[in-house]
Motif scaffolding. Structure first.
Motif, short mmCIF file in Angstrom:
data_model
loop_
_atom_site.label_atom_id
_atom_site.label_comp_id
_atom_site.label_asym_id
_atom_site.label_seq_id
_atom_site.Cartn_x
_atom_site.Cartn_y
_atom_site.Cartn_z
N ARG A 101 16.11 -33.41 -5.56
CA ARG A 101 16.07 -32.31 -4.60
C ARG A 101 15.88 -32.86 -3.19
NH1 ARG A 101 11.52 -29.54 -6.20
NH2 ARG A 101 10.33 -30.26 -4.42
N VAL A 102 16.64 -32.30 -2.24
CA VAL A 102 16.47 -32.66 -0.84
C VAL A 102 15.23 -31.96 -0.33
CG1 VAL A 102 17.47 -32.55 1.47
CG2 VAL A 102 18.95 -33.02 -0.50
N LEU A 103 14.27 -32.75 0.17
CA LEU A 103 13.01 -32.19 0.66
C LEU A 103 13.08 -31.82 2.13
CD1 LEU A 103 10.47 -34.62 -1.00
CD2 LEU A 103 11.27 -32.41 -1.85
N LEU A 104 13.68 -32.71 2.92
CA LEU A 104 13.70 -32.46 4.36
C LEU A 104 14.78 -33.26 5.04
CD1 LEU A 104 12.12 -35.01 6.11
CD2 LEU A 104 10.32 -34.17 4.62
N ARG A 105 15.18 -32.73 6.19
CA ARG A 105 16.06 -33.49 7.08
C ARG A 105 15.13 -34.17 8.07
NH1 ARG A 105 19.48 -29.62 10.05
NH2 ARG A 105 17.53 -29.17 11.09
N TYR A 106 15.24 -35.48 8.19
CA TYR A 106 14.35 -36.15 9.14
C TYR A 106 15.08 -36.68 10.36
CZ TYR A 106 15.46 -41.02 7.99
OH TYR A 106 16.08 -42.22 7.83
N TRP A 107 16.40 -36.71 10.34
CA TRP A 107 17.16 -37.15 11.50
C TRP A 107 18.43 -36.34 11.61
CZ3 TRP A 107 16.35 -39.89 15.67
CH2 TRP A 107 17.46 -40.29 16.43
N PRO A 108 18.83 -35.86 12.72
CA PRO A 108 18.23 -36.01 14.04
C PRO A 108 17.23 -34.92 14.40
CG PRO A 108 20.38 -35.03 14.31
CD PRO A 108 20.17 -35.28 12.82
N ARG A 109 17.19 -33.81 13.68
CA ARG A 109 16.26 -32.72 13.97
C ARG A 109 15.40 -32.47 12.74
NH1 ARG A 109 21.17 -32.07 14.83
NH2 ARG A 109 21.51 -30.77 13.03
N PRO A 110 14.19 -33.01 12.69
CA PRO A 110 13.35 -32.85 11.49
C PRO A 110 13.18 -31.38 11.10
CG PRO A 110 12.37 -34.42 13.00
CD PRO A 110 13.51 -33.78 13.74
N ARG A 111 13.29 -31.14 9.80
CA ARG A 111 13.15 -29.78 9.28
C ARG A 111 12.93 -29.85 7.78
NH1 ARG A 111 18.04 -25.72 8.33
NH2 ARG A 111 16.90 -24.21 7.11
N VAL A 112 11.94 -29.12 7.30
CA VAL A 112 11.71 -29.01 5.86
C VAL A 112 12.73 -28.05 5.30
CG1 VAL A 112 10.09 -28.26 4.08
CG2 VAL A 112 9.26 -29.53 6.07
N LEU A 113 13.35 -28.41 4.17
CA LEU A 113 14.34 -27.54 3.55
C LEU A 113 13.71 -26.83 2.36
CD1 LEU A 113 17.49 -29.83 3.55
CD2 LEU A 113 16.84 -28.09 5.20
N GLY A 114 13.71 -25.55 2.38
CA GLY A 114 13.21 -24.78 1.27
C GLY A 114 14.34 -24.11 0.54
N SER A 115 14.02 -23.31 -0.43
CA SER A 115 15.04 -22.55 -1.15
C SER A 115 15.41 -21.33 -0.34
CB SER A 115 14.50 -22.13 -2.52
OG SER A 115 14.22 -23.26 -3.29
N ARG A 116 16.61 -20.89 -0.55
CA ARG A 116 17.05 -19.65 0.11
C ARG A 116 16.52 -18.47 -0.63
NH1 ARG A 116 23.26 -20.07 2.06
NH2 ARG A 116 22.85 -21.29 3.87
#
Length: 116
Positions: A101-116
């Motif tokens: 599972r993808v937990l977060l985008r850390y580059w270039p704009r950090p963001r935690v990814l949750g479920s829709r």
């Protein structure tokens, strides 16, 4: 699509890795060139962004959204409705091809990814 990088799980000891996103299939959630942190072996729930081996080209990793659980695996969709290189093209993805599972985008704009 995604690309495996040398920053994957360290010697197989840690369940985390980094994936470079390539292509437009997960826009607007993820964009070409984003780097994401993946938890390998994580429990998958509907709505989660996942990394899987492509069912027809197992040397290729893809990042998709787990839409729903179906008999024998997962139905995966692109977030970009114009891109149909997902389960509409290759069908249900078997459980053994779902890597994490993808937990977060850390580059270039950090963001935690949750479920829709």
């Amino acid at each position: 699509m995604a690309e495996e990088t040398e920053r994957g799980p360290v010697g197989g000891l840690l369940p985390f890795g980094v994936i470079d996103v390539a292509g437009p299939s997960m826009r607007p959630t993820l964009r070409d060139g984003d780097q994401v942190v993946v938890r390998y072996g994580a429990r998958i729930r509907p709505g989660a962004v996942v990394v899987v081996r492509h069912p027809l080209r197992q040397d290729l990793l893809v990042v998709k959204r787990a839409a729903e659980r179906r008999r024998g695996g997962w139905w995966l969709l692109s977030d970009n409705p114009l891109v149909t290189t997902d389960s509409r093209e290759f069908g249900v993805v078997p459980d053994d091809l779902v890597l994490g599972r993808v937990l977060l985008r850390y580059w270039p704009r950090p963001r935690v990814l949750g479920s829709r």
